[in-house]
Motif scaffolding. Structure first.
Motif, PDB file in Angstrom:
ATOM      1  N   SER A 190     -13.034  -0.821   0.195  1.00  0.00           N
ATOM      2  CA  SER A 190     -12.287  -1.903   0.812  1.00  0.00           C
ATOM      3  C   SER A 190     -12.229  -3.186  -0.009  1.00  0.00           C
TER       4      SER A 190
ATOM      5  N   THR B 148       0.837  -1.197   0.000  1.00  0.00           N
ATOM      6  CA  THR B 148       0.000   0.000   0.000  1.00  0.00           C
ATOM      7  C   THR B 148       0.873   1.248   0.000  1.00  0.00           C
TER       8      THR B 148
ATOM      9  N   TYR C 159      -7.578   4.478   1.822  1.00  0.00           N
ATOM     10  CA  TYR C 159      -8.262   3.189   1.834  1.00  0.00           C
ATOM     11  C   TYR C 159      -9.720   3.370   2.209  1.00  0.00           C
TER      12      TYR C 159
END
Ligand SMILES: Nc1nc2c(ncn2[C@@H]2O[C@H](COP(=O)(O)OP(=O)(O)OP(=O)(O)O)[C@@H](O)[C@H]2O)c(=O)[nH]1
Ligand SMILES: [Mg+2]
Length: 292
Positions: free
Chosen positions: A101, A92, A98
């Motif tokens: 999801s 990431t 984020y």
């Protein structure tokens, strides 16, 4: 002598640095890397061999909600790599949001050990790293979290012991001198596609596929022909550029890298071909190596 072997899946959002990490772990340029999202379209395998273990690492396309058939096939490659995985590395970008999801949902369904690799920490502060570590701890409860820079190979060394700690005793899956499962033609087409991703803007890279049409090995030179496939005539004109100036650049940059890759002199000939809407057509996608 005991021998460990297993599969490692690298997954994450587009542009997180998955391919950069793959290349760093394998120590070879296996996967193409560009600043644009959705560069990787296949599951690309890189194999790390040592006398006492074999790690089969899969680099995968960035997880997205597919909008057309090509992207659906890309997501099949991600799913396939998760089914096999003994270890999952979620990569990431530290700056990434984020909010949705898709990736996390996929990981909640798996029993495999997961490490979160917070990448691109060369572009962040220590406070940001700390807060991201806390975020991932809370969100996913992974087996490990590493703050890394794949590009600068910072903290990469810590990842290997984590992988090895979760690999089962198993005989090798591939020959002990194998580096990948794909042939030279595939990597040559990827090198050309990398240049297209780097040299063109907007929808052009996403509308493009590269097909190797001839690959003749002579004593001192390989003669390679490739087609750059686009979806419309207007895109063909852009690929070619004024007086052929753009496609000449693609050819020169690609040839230099292909010569480096093959360790041999290369004559590279490029053609441009229009196949309307190839990204949505099952028959072409199949021919171009995309599963569905
Ligand atoms: N600053 C910085 N840039 C990085 C780092 N790792 C990767 N990048 C850059 O991020 C961009 C995307 O890298 P890739 O490795 O192609 O990312 P990816 O996750 O494979 O992307 P897709 O294949 O499109 O899903 C490239 O421009 C890399 O050079 C890092 O540690 N620091
Ligand atoms: Mg990639």
């Amino acid at each position: 002598m005991s021998h460990k072997a297993g599969f490692v899946s690298i997954i994450g959002k587009p542009n997180a640095g998955k391919s950069t990490l793959m290349n760093a772990l394998v120590g070879e340029k296996m996967s193409i890397v560009t600043p644009k999202a959705q560069t990787t379209r296949h599951r690309i395998i890189g194999i790390v061999n040592e006398p006492e273990y074999q790690i089969v690492i899969s680099d995968t396309p960035g997880v997205i909600k597919p909008a057309y058939t090509l992207q659906a096939s890309m997501m099949n490659f991600v799913e396939g790599s998760l089914i096999d995985a003994d270890v999952i590395l979620l990569v990431t970008d530290i700056q990434e949001k984020y909010d949705e999801s898709d990736v996390i949902e996929k990981l909640r369904k798996t029993d495999s050990p997961v490490a979160v690799l917070i990448n691109k920490i060369d572009k962040s502060t220590e406070a940001e790293v700390k807060s991201k570590i806390a975020y991932w701890e809370e969100t996913l409860h992974p087996q490990a979290i590493f703050a890394i820079s794949a590009l600068h190979e910072h903290n990469i060394a810590a990842v290997m012991p984590f992988i090895l700690g979760h690999l089962p005793e198993h005989p090798p899956y591939y020959e002990k001198d194998a580096l990948t499962d794909k042939n030279e033609r595939f990597f040559v087409s990827e090198i050309i596609r990398e240049k297209v991703f780097k040299l063109y803007e907007k929808e052009i890279p996403y509308s493009t596929e590269v097909i190797i049409t001839a690959f003749k090995e002579e004593a001192h030179i390989n003669r390679i022909s490739a087609e750059i496939i686009v979806e419309r005539d207007s895109q063909k004109n852009i690929i070619i550029g004024k007086g052929g100036s753009m496609i000449k650049k693609v050819g020169t940059y690609a040839r230099e890298d292909i010569e480096e890759f093959l360790q041999k002199k290369v004559f590279l000939e490029l053609f441009v071909k229009v196949i309307p809407d190839w990204r949505k057509k099952d028959n072409y996608l199949k021919r171009f190596g995309y599963e569905h």
